[in-house]
Write a protein that holds these residues in place. Structure first.
Motif, short mmCIF file in Angstrom:
data_model
loop_
_atom_site.label_atom_id
_atom_site.label_comp_id
_atom_site.label_asym_id
_atom_site.label_seq_id
_atom_site.Cartn_x
_atom_site.Cartn_y
_atom_site.Cartn_z
N GLU A 53 -22.78 -24.19 -17.90
CA GLU A 53 -22.13 -23.70 -16.67
C GLU A 53 -23.03 -22.65 -16.03
OE1 GLU A 53 -18.34 -21.61 -16.72
OE2 GLU A 53 -18.25 -21.75 -14.54
N GLY A 69 -23.24 -19.66 -13.31
CA GLY A 69 -22.34 -18.74 -12.61
C GLY A 69 -21.01 -18.65 -13.33
N ASP A 119 -25.32 -16.34 -15.79
CA ASP A 119 -24.84 -15.57 -14.64
C ASP A 119 -25.90 -14.55 -14.28
OD1 ASP A 119 -21.69 -15.32 -13.46
OD2 ASP A 119 -23.09 -13.74 -12.87
N ASN A 175 -31.19 -16.12 -12.86
CA ASN A 175 -30.93 -16.81 -11.60
C ASN A 175 -30.64 -18.30 -11.84
OD1 ASN A 175 -30.82 -17.49 -8.88
ND2 ASN A 175 -33.04 -17.59 -8.67
N LEU A 176 -29.42 -18.70 -11.65
CA LEU A 176 -28.96 -20.09 -11.73
C LEU A 176 -29.47 -20.77 -13.00
CD1 LEU A 176 -29.42 -20.92 -7.93
CD2 LEU A 176 -27.33 -20.22 -9.08
N ASN A 221 -19.36 -23.43 -10.19
CA ASN A 221 -18.54 -23.01 -9.05
C ASN A 221 -19.27 -21.81 -8.47
OD1 ASN A 221 -16.56 -22.19 -7.25
ND2 ASN A 221 -15.26 -21.29 -8.83
N ALA A 234 -20.04 -12.81 -6.13
CA ALA A 234 -19.32 -13.95 -6.68
C ALA A 234 -18.72 -14.81 -5.57
CB ALA A 234 -18.21 -13.46 -7.62
#
Ligand SMILES: C[S@@+](CC[C@H](N)C(=O)[O-])C[C@H]1O[C@@H](n2cnc3c(N)ncnc32)[C@H](O)[C@@H]1O
Length: 280
Positions: free
Chosen positions: A115, A117, A140, A166-167, A189, A210
């Protein structure tokens, strides 16, 4: 003042979408009792210090602070999660992201779930509870968000490997990255609101990092697909929650990055594209 009188008086003054429920939750929290207690002992009198404590919490709600931040927790997918101002409060509509991911796992063998974020951890922890054999990795950009997610993972007794960065970039730094390249599914998300949508006062309390995805809301999904190409990732499938008007634009980004994949948009209960599913 009795419990019943407090509920009756204060619920009338609250201008939220659920004034009665909010008042009940704040009072139950004040008394450190379940909500049912209020209706079992409606004639019980509040002590002065209980009333003071209740009024303090109530004033925060009156100013617009989300009830979940005041109570410090929120239910998602039948599980209870710690929340605070460092993370986005998990939304009921995000449960659809979990449901669609689980649907896929019923007919496909999943080794790893990533996942991007992770926020409170609500999504990946809900998945981990249902998929005990898979491995879980979450990223995150916020150290504070990761510490809430770690707390929640411990609370729900699931093992998740948390990475700061970062991502998808932190994935490239793990030792078994080459193995991961095609043996995983991606769930995200990411912040997708347009800058101008921040005018909503209800969002004032939540972290901007966020929520906001730049002027058109697509900044992070653009970068996400760019990274998929750059790191030559070939996930088994990708599940994304998106903004109500972003279905066509995200589909286009996905097609460019993953031309051989099939892309499906799933609608939410209001009829808007909400979940993008990308499969091999
Ligand atoms: C919309 S919230 C989603 C939180 C959680 N997954 C959920 O669904 O409730 C987006 C999350 O992405 C994180 N984020 C923002 N920019 C990021 C980036 N460049 N890399 C990784 N995470 C990022 C934010 O800190 C936030 O926790």
């Amino acid at each position: 003042m009795t419990i019943a009188q407090t509920i009756s008086k204060y619920s009338k003054l609250l201008k939220s979408s659920s004034p009665l429920l909010d008042t009940e939750l704040l009072l139950a929290f004040t008394l450190n009792k379940p909500k049912e207690y209020l209706y079992t002992y409606p004639e019980k009198k509040l002590t002065t210090s209980q009333l003071l404590k209740f009024k303090k919490l109530y004033r925060r709600r009156l100013k617009g602070e989300p009830i979940a931040y005041i109570l410090g927790h929120k239910e998602f997918f039948g599980l209870d999660f710690k929340v605070n101002k460092d993370i986005l409060i998990p939304r009921p509509e995000t449960e659809q992201l979990v449901e669609e991911t689980l649907r896929f796992t019923k007919s496909n063998k999943i080794l790893s779930v990533v996942e991007v974020g992770v926020g409170s951890g609500a999504v990946i922890i809900s998945l981990a509870k249902k998929l005990p054999r898979a491995e879980f990795i979450a990223t995150d950009i916020s150290t504070k968000a990761l510490s809430v997610a770690k707390y929640n993972a411990k609370k729900h007794k699931v093992k998740i490997h948390f990475l700061l960065g970062n991502l998808l970039k932190p994935l490239t730094e793990i030792t078994d990255f080459q193995f991961l390249i095609s043996n995983f599914i991606l769930v995200a998300n990411l912040p997708y609101l347009e800058t101008k949508q921040l005018n909503n006062p209800q969002l004032n309390y939540e972290p901007k990092t966020a929520l906001i995805g730049g002027p058109d809301g697509l900044k992070y999904y653009r970068e996400f697909f760019h990274q998929i190409q750059k790191y030559k990732l070939q996930p088994q499938a990708i599940f994304l929650e998106i903004g109500y008007n972003q279905g066509a634009k995200i589909t286009k980004l996905a097609k460019l990055a993953l031309p051989r994949y099939k892309i499906t948009a799933k609608k939410d209960l209001c009829g808007f594209d909400r979940i993008i599913i990308i499969t091999k």
